[in-house]
Enzyme design. Structure first.
Site, PDB file in Angstrom:
ATOM      1  N   LYS A  17     -54.999  18.041  12.753  1.00  5.71           N
ATOM      2  CA  LYS A  17     -55.712  16.995  12.005  1.00  5.71           C
ATOM      3  C   LYS A  17     -54.826  15.768  11.892  1.00  5.71           C
ATOM      4  O   LYS A  17     -53.589  15.856  11.872  1.00  5.71           O
ATOM      5  CB  LYS A  17     -56.152  17.465  10.620  1.00  5.71           C
ATOM      6  N   PRO A 106     -47.467  20.316  16.698  1.00  3.68           N
ATOM      7  CA  PRO A 106     -46.083  20.267  16.213  1.00  3.68           C
ATOM      8  C   PRO A 106     -45.925  20.982  14.874  1.00  3.68           C
ATOM      9  O   PRO A 106     -46.816  20.908  14.019  1.00  3.68           O
ATOM     10  CB  PRO A 106     -45.795  18.779  16.055  1.00  3.68           C
ATOM     11  N   GLY A 113     -50.586  22.029  11.366  1.00  2.00           N
ATOM     12  CA  GLY A 113     -50.590  23.140  12.326  1.00  2.00           C
ATOM     13  C   GLY A 113     -50.750  24.493  11.640  1.00  2.00           C
ATOM     14  O   GLY A 113     -51.495  25.351  12.111  1.00  2.00           O
ATOM     15  N   ALA A 116     -54.278  24.952  10.704  1.00  2.00           N
ATOM     16  CA  ALA A 116     -55.088  25.290  11.879  1.00  2.00           C
ATOM     17  C   ALA A 116     -54.975  26.787  12.170  1.00  2.00           C
ATOM     18  O   ALA A 116     -55.975  27.455  12.460  1.00  2.00           O
ATOM     19  CB  ALA A 116     -54.621  24.475  13.090  1.00  2.00           C
ATOM     20  N   ASP A 148     -55.589  21.709   3.559  1.00  2.00           N
ATOM     21  CA  ASP A 148     -56.111  21.232   4.851  1.00  2.00           C
ATOM     22  C   ASP A 148     -56.887  22.303   5.613  1.00  2.00           C
ATOM     23  O   ASP A 148     -57.386  22.029   6.713  1.00  2.00           O
ATOM     24  CB  ASP A 148     -54.944  20.778   5.755  1.00  2.00           C
TER      25      ASP A 148
HETATM   26  P1  ATP Z   1     -48.665  20.552   5.779  1.00  2.00           P
HETATM   27  O1  ATP Z   1     -49.823  21.370   6.317  1.00  2.00           O
HETATM   28  O2  ATP Z   1     -47.985  21.170   4.597  1.00  2.00           O
HETATM   29  O3  ATP Z   1     -48.946  19.075   5.693  1.00  2.00           O
HETATM   30  P2  ATP Z   1     -47.382  20.121   8.257  1.00  2.00           P
HETATM   31  O4  ATP Z   1     -48.679  19.823   8.890  1.00  2.00           O
HETATM   32  O5  ATP Z   1     -46.376  19.029   8.205  1.00  2.00           O
HETATM   33  O6  ATP Z   1     -47.541  20.700   6.845  1.00  2.00           O
HETATM   34  P3  ATP Z   1     -47.104  22.803   9.336  1.00  2.00           P
HETATM   35  O7  ATP Z   1     -46.839  22.944  10.791  1.00  2.00           O
HETATM   36  O8  ATP Z   1     -48.436  23.184   8.827  1.00  2.00           O
HETATM   37  O9  ATP Z   1     -46.698  21.331   8.955  1.00  2.00           O
HETATM   38  O10 ATP Z   1     -45.967  23.664   8.615  1.00  2.00           O
HETATM   39  C1  ATP Z   1     -45.374  23.418   7.376  1.00  2.00           C
HETATM   40  C2  ATP Z   1     -44.412  24.581   7.041  1.00  2.00           C
HETATM   41  O11 ATP Z   1     -45.195  25.765   6.825  1.00  2.00           O
HETATM   42  C3  ATP Z   1     -43.455  24.956   8.170  1.00  2.00           C
HETATM   43  O12 ATP Z   1     -42.228  24.309   8.023  1.00  2.00           O
HETATM   44  C4  ATP Z   1     -43.309  26.458   8.044  1.00  2.00           C
HETATM   45  O13 ATP Z   1     -42.170  26.806   7.320  1.00  2.00           O
HETATM   46  C5  ATP Z   1     -44.513  26.934   7.233  1.00  2.00           C
HETATM   47  N1  ATP Z   1     -45.487  27.778   7.997  1.00  2.00           N
HETATM   48  C6  ATP Z   1     -46.075  28.898   7.563  1.00  2.00           C
HETATM   49  N2  ATP Z   1     -46.929  29.399   8.474  1.00  2.00           N
HETATM   50  C7  ATP Z   1     -46.904  28.576   9.521  1.00  2.00           C
HETATM   51  C8  ATP Z   1     -47.578  28.554  10.761  1.00  2.00           C
HETATM   52  N3  ATP Z   1     -48.456  29.509  11.112  1.00  2.00           N
HETATM   53  N4  ATP Z   1     -47.330  27.525  11.587  1.00  2.00           N
HETATM   54  C9  ATP Z   1     -46.457  26.554  11.221  1.00  2.00           C
HETATM   55  N5  ATP Z   1     -45.767  26.542  10.092  1.00  2.00           N
HETATM   56  C10 ATP Z   1     -45.989  27.533   9.221  1.00  2.00           C
END
Ligand code: ATP
Length: 312
Positions: A17, A106, A113, A116, A148
């Site tokens: 997103k 990423p 992510g 998702a 999200d």
């Molecule tokens: P947010 O959704 O909090 O805005 P983001 O989009 O910046 O975060 P994500 O990739 O969703 O980032 O990951 C945030 C943190 O969640 C990561 O640093 C990780 O420690 C934790 N995490 C838990 N499960 C997952 C997963 N399946 N994929 C990625 N990160 C995960």
């Protein structure tokens, strides 16, 4: 004890997103900030595969090779594990699954992510377990998992309110192309919000969605859209990563129509006129060696099951 058809397997994908506008309001009593945002799903995907198992496990790969995955937890804190458990709990049973996540989004990049993965896991487990849950029901479970996650189920373009979990689809006809500049290092979303609080001194009004953005979307006007992208978290992300400012400037110099930090960052987004324009901007940004660069269309559909074998 194992349950269900042990040969069964279901795979689902869910998109990244972005926030076309991200209005951040006061810190609520539950620690979340009030948001008013316009989400768009773009064509970068994670793929989640689930199989029945005797214990719940999660493995993470990145077959495209672009996304470093070492920061993704492999225990019960992984949001995909939480999603599988919460769905089972919601239906009053316990069931274990082997989860494999293939990352194209990423990690900690401000592109949701993890959310998702949660959305894809909900859909995949729903089919694996033959639950046939109503969409509204899945949206409720999704909202419990994270702000999200409901949008990752929905996809398209949508307004998000509350802490982002209340989603209202927007019927828009525009098709856009985005260039995504990833960062070698992620940013912690809570740290970005803390910096936002420090910068604002706690003095923030109710968040709103800019009229100019809604007009641009209604008219499918890509130039007006580029000019109306906003992100209240951007100053905080730039405070933590000053080099992102130069990256945004660089994209505009390379003819992007708009440049913005994605959500809490550090990924940066560049709006382009067309697919070929996006390829041009991506090539120029790649030459600057700022980080991995990809391009993606938006809006795209939300999470969906893409393969299923041996399920009812
Ligand atoms: P947010 O959704 O909090 O805005 P983001 O989009 O910046 O975060 P994500 O990739 O969703 O980032 O990951 C945030 C943190 O969640 C990561 O640093 C990780 O420690 C934790 N995490 C838990 N499960 C997952 C997963 N399946 N994929 C990625 N990160 C995960």
């Amino acid at each position: 004890m194992s349950h269900g058809n042990t040969g069964a397997v279901v795979a689902a994908t869910a998109p990244a997103k972005i926030n076309l506008s991200l209005g951040v309001g006061p810190n609520r009593s539950d620690g979340f900030h009030t948001l008013a945002t316009v989400y768009q799903a773009i064509g970068l995907y994670d793929r989640v595969t689930v199989r029945p198992a005797d214990e719940t496990t999660v493995a993470v790969t990145a077959t495209e090779g672009r996304v470093p995955v070492h920061d993704v937890p492999l225990d019960a804190t992984n949001i995909a594990v939480r999603a599988a458990r919460l769905l089972a709990e919601h239906h009053g049973f316990e069931r274990d699954v082997e989860i494999t996540i293939d990352k194209g989004i990423p990690v900690a990049g401000g592109m949701a992510g993890g959310s998702a993965d949660a959305a894809a896991t909900l859909l995949a487990c729903d089919q694996l377990w033959g639950l046939d849950s109503a969409r509204e029901d899945l949206l409720l479970v999704a909202a419990e998992l994270g702000s999200d996650v409901p949008f990752a189920l929905l996809g398209g373009t949508a307004i998000g309110t509350g802490r982002g979990e209340t989603v209202t689809p927007l019927m828009t006809r525009g098709k856009y192309w985005w260039v995504v500049l990833e960062s070698p290092r992620g940013l912690s979303t809570p740290e970005v919000y803390r910096t936002f609080d420090d910068l604002s001194g706690g003095e923030v009004g109710d968040p709103a969605i800019p009229d100019a953005l809604m007009l641009a979307l209604r008219g499918a006007d890509v130039e007006a859209l580029g000019a109306s992208l906003t992100n209240d978290l951007q100053p905080a992300a730039l405070r933590l990563r000053p080099e992102l400012g130069a990256a945004l400037e660089q994209g505009l110099e390379e003819s992007a129509l708009g440049a913005i930090v994605s959500g809490s960052g550090p990924s940066c987004l560049f709006l382009c006129q067309s697919r070929s324009h996006a390829l041009h901007v991506a090539t120029a940004l790649r030459a600057c060696d700022l980080g991995p660069v990809s391009s993606a269309p938006g809006p795209v559909h939300g999470a969906r099951v893409v393969a299923a074998e041996g399920t009812a």
